[in-house]
Write an enzyme that holds these catalytic residues in place. Structure first.
Site, mmCIF file in Angstrom:
data_model
loop_
_atom_site.group_PDB
_atom_site.id
_atom_site.type_symbol
_atom_site.label_atom_id
_atom_site.label_comp_id
_atom_site.label_asym_id
_atom_site.label_seq_id
_atom_site.Cartn_x
_atom_site.Cartn_y
_atom_site.Cartn_z
ATOM 1 N N GLN A 19 0.823 -1.210 0.000
ATOM 2 C CA GLN A 19 0.000 0.000 0.000
ATOM 3 C C GLN A 19 0.861 1.266 0.000
ATOM 4 O OE1 GLN A 19 -3.518 0.354 -0.128
ATOM 5 N NE2 GLN A 19 -3.281 -1.764 -0.788
ATOM 6 N N ASN A 42 -2.577 -17.187 6.009
ATOM 7 C CA ASN A 42 -2.585 -17.947 7.261
ATOM 8 C C ASN A 42 -3.973 -18.398 7.677
ATOM 9 O OD1 ASN A 42 -3.182 -15.277 7.754
ATOM 10 N ND2 ASN A 42 -1.718 -15.016 9.428
ATOM 11 N N CYS A 43 -5.016 -17.676 7.295
ATOM 12 C CA CYS A 43 -6.373 -18.119 7.623
ATOM 13 C C CYS A 43 -6.769 -19.366 6.828
ATOM 14 C CB CYS A 43 -7.376 -17.002 7.362
ATOM 15 S SG CYS A 43 -7.133 -15.541 8.395
ATOM 16 N N THR A 267 3.298 4.528 17.339
ATOM 17 C CA THR A 267 3.682 4.220 18.705
ATOM 18 C C THR A 267 4.020 5.534 19.409
ATOM 19 O OG1 THR A 267 6.052 3.992 18.241
ATOM 20 C CG2 THR A 267 4.660 2.053 17.849
ATOM 21 N N TYR A 273 5.775 2.869 13.668
ATOM 22 C CA TYR A 273 4.374 2.461 13.595
ATOM 23 C C TYR A 273 4.279 0.965 13.916
ATOM 24 C CZ TYR A 273 3.814 6.813 10.915
ATOM 25 O OH TYR A 273 3.812 8.127 10.504
ATOM 26 N N ASP A 277 -1.208 -8.405 14.826
ATOM 27 C CA ASP A 277 -1.420 -9.155 16.062
ATOM 28 C C ASP A 277 -0.619 -8.621 17.240
ATOM 29 O OD1 ASP A 277 -2.884 -10.682 14.326
ATOM 30 O OD2 ASP A 277 -1.813 -12.559 14.690
#
Length: 440
Positions: A19, A42-43, A267, A273, A277
């Site tokens: 992006q 991963n899903c 942060t 940034y 997860d």
């Protein structure tokens, strides 16, 4: 030339880099990924193990070489970031294949290291976890090479449930154990009864309040005293944020190791940034902290960070709703909003119904159990959950939009449904929840 370093090359990291490149053709973008593969689905990994998804390219769609060719982004796999110097704006990287260490400087640093699988700590060649493509290959090859027939799944979260179903689909005899009575904790526990019904109907054994005491070769000894042989054991006992290396910096973590971010995914340290997860944020619809380690949040974070780096400061993240869904054999279970245990922060009422998903006279009608919690002070939605064989996803998606729009429980009566007998009712289940709440 601006240097952007991304830590992690799966959903959050690879998407964020892509992006950024869409909006910024000039910056030098490098991704460091500690494992073998990038941008795997991963899903979809449980479904690859179950041979529901047969093509490897469907779960591993791109390589670093192709990513470089198409997007001019450098991806270095087997390269682990082990420390951050936020004063000098450098990271320390180790090449896991050669053990070479080096420093790389950045102008912008994006942390997307993901989460690691918790382990019970038993040393056995028969025990596996499922977090990445390497784990998937190891499980897949082990089953084939050892002609595994009998599997033990430890844990009853949504990943474990998906793994169990797919091992069963592959033809293995599966047993499920879980250390407590609470399974699939994102759902209301009484609504999880369909999980046990599905297990019972297929004669799949399960034991709650059960734990492993020892593993010796194929023999597993349990807390209950039962001993049983298994060919393969899959652990699904939770995850932890991959944030140990971040402790070397001044980036703020919460007491569980999650990175604290604001509505721009910044942060507390300038130019750093975080997403995916590893972060903690807030709910969108209520003022409570939220950790939602699911794919939507990683992709949304990737987009917001890219827009921020491109100077589009008005595009921000407004918080999670925690929308989630899992398929378990013939049933779908889904929820949105705060967790059940978080309802204690509010004065609330609950409305529920159990009704057919479409017109009763049209073939194939099955029931959906739909439940909605709302704040009695402002009548805004707090949480919703649904379970059924069909029609669960669209009701939860509609209620997610209702929460996002801060609708009241009463305004659900105004939802204009796309009605025809095969799909719904003139007054949909979502409408009926609103009507039932009028007297509360």
């Amino acid at each position: 030339m601006r240097k952007i370093i991304v830590v992690g090359a799966v959903a959050g990291g690879a998407t964020c880099a892509s992006q950024i490149r869409r909006l910024d053709k000039d910056s030098e973008i490098t991704i460091f990924e500690k494992d073998r593969d990038m941008s795997f689905a991963n899903c979809g990994l449980p479904y690859f193990i179950g041979n529901i998804v047969n093509e490897r390219k469907d779960v591993l769609p791109i390589t670093p070489d192709v990513f470089k060719e198409k997007k001019d982004i450098t991806v270095k796999t087997y390269h682990e970031v082990i420390a951050i110097n936020d004063k000098d704006q450098t990271v320390t990287v180790v090449n896991r294949q050669t053990n070479e260490k080096f420093e790389a400087s950045y102008d912008k640093l994006i942390l997307s290291p993901g989460a690691g699988a918790n382990s019970l700590g038993f040393d056995s060649d028969y025990i596996f976890t499922l977090r990445n493509m390497e784990d998937t290959d190891a499980i897949d090859q082990f089953i084939d090479q050892h002609q595994a027939k009998k599997a033990l799944v430890v844990g009853a979260g949504y990943i474990s449930l998906e793994v169990l179903e797919n091992l069963y689909a592959r033809g293995l005899d599966v047993t499920l154990i879980h250390r407590s009575e609470k399974v699939n904790k994102l759902m209301d526990q009484d609504m999880n009864q369909v999980i046990f019904d599905e297990l019972d109907s297929r004669h799949i054994p399960y034991r709650l309040n059960e734990e492993i005491v020892s593993v010796k070769d194929h023999l597993v000894t349990f807390k209950s005293g039962i001993q049983e042989d298994f060919d393969i054991i899959i652990e699904g006992v939770g995850t932890h944020p991959h944030s140990k290396f971040i402790e070397s910096s001044n980036v703020a973590l919460d007491d569980k190791g999650f990175v604290k971010v604001n509505d721009k995914f910044e942060t507390n340290i300038p130019n750093i940034y975080a997403l995916g997860d590893v972060i903690t944020s807030t709910y969108r619809h209520v003022n409570l902290p939220a950790q939602v380690p699911l794919a939507w949040g990683a992709h949304r974070g990737a987009s917001v960070i890219a827009e921020q780096l491109a100077g589009n400061k008005n595009i921000i993240f407004k918080g999670f709703l925690g929308t989630n869904i899992v398929k378990f054999f013939d049933y779908t279970l889904a929820s949105v909003g705060i967790k059940v245990e978080e309802l204690t922060h509010f004065d609330y009422q609950m409305v529920e119904l159990n009704s057919g998903t479409h017109a009763g006279y049209y073939p194939g009608n099955t029931n959906v159990h739909l439940r909605v919690y709302f704040d009695t002070n402002n009548r805004h939605l707090l949480r919703a959950a649904a379970v059924g064989k069909t029609g669960v996803d669209k009701r939860i998606d509609v209620l997610s939009m209702a929460m996002m729009s801060e609708l009241t429980i009463d305004e659900l009566t105004e939802f204009e449904v796309a009605y025809a007998p095969p799909y719904s009712h003139p007054k949909d289940l979502v409408n009926m929840i609103g009507y039932k709440a009028r007297d509360l």
